[in-house]
Scaffold this motif. Structure first.
Motif, mmCIF file in Angstrom:
data_model
loop_
_atom_site.group_PDB
_atom_site.id
_atom_site.type_symbol
_atom_site.label_atom_id
_atom_site.label_comp_id
_atom_site.label_asym_id
_atom_site.label_seq_id
_atom_site.Cartn_x
_atom_site.Cartn_y
_atom_site.Cartn_z
ATOM 1 N N LYS A 190 -0.904 5.243 -3.210
ATOM 2 C CA LYS A 190 -0.691 5.111 -1.768
ATOM 3 C C LYS A 190 0.535 4.252 -1.461
ATOM 4 O O LYS A 190 0.964 4.164 -0.316
ATOM 5 C CB LYS A 190 -1.934 4.514 -1.107
ATOM 6 C CG LYS A 190 -3.113 5.492 -1.173
ATOM 7 C CD LYS A 190 -4.371 4.937 -0.576
ATOM 8 C CE LYS A 190 -5.496 5.938 -0.748
ATOM 9 N NZ LYS A 190 -6.789 5.310 -0.884
ATOM 10 N N THR A 191 1.071 3.580 -2.485
ATOM 11 C CA THR A 191 2.309 2.805 -2.301
ATOM 12 C C THR A 191 3.215 3.118 -3.484
ATOM 13 O O THR A 191 2.744 3.550 -4.536
ATOM 14 C CB THR A 191 2.039 1.280 -2.310
ATOM 15 O OG1 THR A 191 1.453 0.948 -3.571
ATOM 16 C CG2 THR A 191 1.124 0.851 -1.183
ATOM 17 N N PRO A 192 4.543 2.873 -3.347
ATOM 18 C CA PRO A 192 5.429 3.062 -4.506
ATOM 19 C C PRO A 192 5.079 2.056 -5.605
ATOM 20 O O PRO A 192 4.528 0.995 -5.313
ATOM 21 C CB PRO A 192 6.825 2.764 -3.941
ATOM 22 C CG PRO A 192 6.681 2.730 -2.467
ATOM 23 C CD PRO A 192 5.259 2.418 -2.148
ATOM 24 N N LEU A 193 5.388 2.419 -6.850
ATOM 25 C CA LEU A 193 5.194 1.500 -7.971
ATOM 26 C C LEU A 193 6.549 1.248 -8.629
ATOM 27 O O LEU A 193 7.329 2.183 -8.816
ATOM 28 C CB LEU A 193 4.240 2.101 -9.008
ATOM 29 C CG LEU A 193 2.821 2.439 -8.550
ATOM 30 C CD1 LEU A 193 2.041 3.087 -9.685
ATOM 31 C CD2 LEU A 193 2.089 1.198 -8.061
ATOM 32 N N ILE A 194 6.828 0.010 -8.960
ATOM 33 C CA ILE A 194 8.080 -0.331 -9.664
ATOM 34 C C ILE A 194 7.707 -0.948 -11.004
ATOM 35 O O ILE A 194 6.790 -1.775 -11.081
ATOM 36 C CB ILE A 194 8.916 -1.337 -8.833
ATOM 37 C CG1 ILE A 194 9.425 -0.650 -7.555
ATOM 38 C CG2 ILE A 194 10.084 -1.874 -9.643
ATOM 39 C CD1 ILE A 194 10.232 -1.557 -6.645
ATOM 40 N N LYS A 195 8.410 -0.502 -12.053
ATOM 41 C CA LYS A 195 8.095 -1.045 -13.384
ATOM 42 C C LYS A 195 8.756 -2.407 -13.553
ATOM 43 O O LYS A 195 9.977 -2.531 -13.425
ATOM 44 C CB LYS A 195 8.575 -0.072 -14.458
ATOM 45 C CG LYS A 195 7.907 -0.310 -15.794
ATOM 46 C CD LYS A 195 8.295 0.750 -16.795
ATOM 47 C CE LYS A 195 7.123 1.646 -17.108
ATOM 48 N NZ LYS A 195 7.422 2.629 -18.130
#
Ligand code: SF4
Ligand code: SF4
Ligand code: SF4
Ligand code: FES
Length: 348
Positions: A275-280
């Protein structure tokens, strides 16, 4: 086109040219019991529940295979017609499990409806039971041979509508059953799991796994998967999708869906849904805001372009996006990034 007038039990009814007695009668709101008839399929005349008397014709023709002619006089409610239909129904239910309350099709079952219309609540004949075990090999639906009335709607829809012919009638007489080639489980056949056969089965012989709950409301929507844009009717209960049907009134798909549209919507209420962006960060995907994610993408684009040139960037857009969105996206990749590498996913 000129309409054709005929009568059914003395009532004048109008038919379109080419319509069968059953089609015209049902369209006029008069019920004739039927089980193998399906508006999407060629007439079959297999269940023999729709027999009627027609003045000037011998015997009891089936209404689904008889075309209306001008001035035709049809009788559907005579004692002889009723007796023949009732015996046919008693034969059908003689080996049918009496477990409507726990059946996934309870209250939506054509067999139940026809039996109630004919006043058949049990068979006078000796009861028997089919010995075949359910085919549970498909991940989405189950075939319960005990509830199959051999109307062949599943066979015909797979062949006439899907053009696949994954299943057929095997053996003959009391031993007959529906089967893929060589008696294989459905999962080992050429079946594409579109579920069209399940949708067209008039009984609970084909049912979707875990679909026993009746929806509280229905919502029309467009399938989120590919650019065909099939319209579907979602059955909703407590904010969850509990049933998926193709919309029969929509010209693009006329009620048909593929495996993704029919069985692939469980992601909507999945706990794992993004539901939200993910950043590594440090090898771990962590939730981020859209601003953070877009800033990161923009800065990485700039870095890559500076170091390797625009050709090192490629864009994949979506067949589900609008023409305008796809136009802007290709403009961004070609003119903005300076790359010729632009494509789209045709089927996702
Ligand atoms: S298929 Fe119909 S008649 Fe048979 S058990 Fe289910 S609801 Fe009852
Ligand atoms: S799921 Fe589709 S492909 Fe498979 S048997 Fe049914 S109609 Fe045919
Ligand atoms: S599985 Fe359903 S559609 Fe197929 S023959 Fe049996 S009752 Fe008819
Ligand atoms: S509906 Fe006419 S024979 Fe089955």
């Amino acid at each position: 086109m000129e309409e054709i007038k005929f009568t059914i039990d003395g009532q004048e009814v109008t038919a379109k040219p080419g319509q069968s007695v059953l089609e015209a009668t049902l369209a006029a709101g008069i019920y004739i019991p039927n089980l193998c008839y399906d508006p999407k399929l060629e007439p079959y005349g297999g269940c023999r529940l729709c027999v009627v008397e027609i003045e000037g014709m011998r015997g009891l023709p089936t209404a689904c295979t008889t075309k209306v002619t001008p001035g035709m006089k049809v009788r559907s409610e005579t004692p002889e017609v009723h007796q023949v239909r009732k015996i046919t129904m008693e034969l059908l239910v003689a080996d049918h499990p009496l477990e409507c309350l726990t059946c996934s099709l309870n209250q939506r079952c054509d067999l139940q409806k026809a039996a109630a219309f004919l006043g058949v609540d049990q068979s006078r004949l000796r009861r028997s039971e089919r010995a075949l075990a359910n085919d549970e090999s498909n991940p989405f639906f189950v075939r319960d041979f005990k509830k199959c009335i051999l109307c062949a709607r599943c066979v015909r829809v797979c062949s006439e509508v899907r053009g696949l012919g994954a299943i057929d009638m095997a053996k003959r007489g009391y031993e007959a059953f529906i089967s893929p080639f060589a008696g294989l489980p459905i999962a080992d056949s050429i079946c594409e799991s579109c579920g069209e056969c399940v949708d067209h089965c008039p009984t609970g012989a084909l049912y979707v796994r875990g679909e026993a709950i009746l929806p509280g409301k229905e919502v029309k929507t467009i399938c989120p998967y590919c650019g065909v844009g099939c319209q579907m009717v979602l059955g909703i209960r407590q904010n969850r999708i509990v049933k998926v049907l193709g919309d029969l009134t929509y010209p693009v798909n006329s009620g048909s869906l593929c495996v993704k549209g029919r069985f692939g919507l469980d992601f909507a209420s999945s706990e794992d849904r993004l539901k939200t962006p993910l950043i590594k960060k440090n090898g771990q995907l962590v939730e981020a805001t859209w601003d953070e994610a877009l800033d990161l993408v923009a800065s990485r684009f700039k870095e890559i372009k500076k170091k390797h040139g625009g050709q090192a960037i490629a864009g994949l857009c979506s067949a589900k996006a609008t023409n305008e969105e796809n136009y802007l996206f290709q403009k961004f990749i070609r003119a903005g990034a300076g790359s010729p590498h632009i494509d789209h996913c045709a089927r996702l």
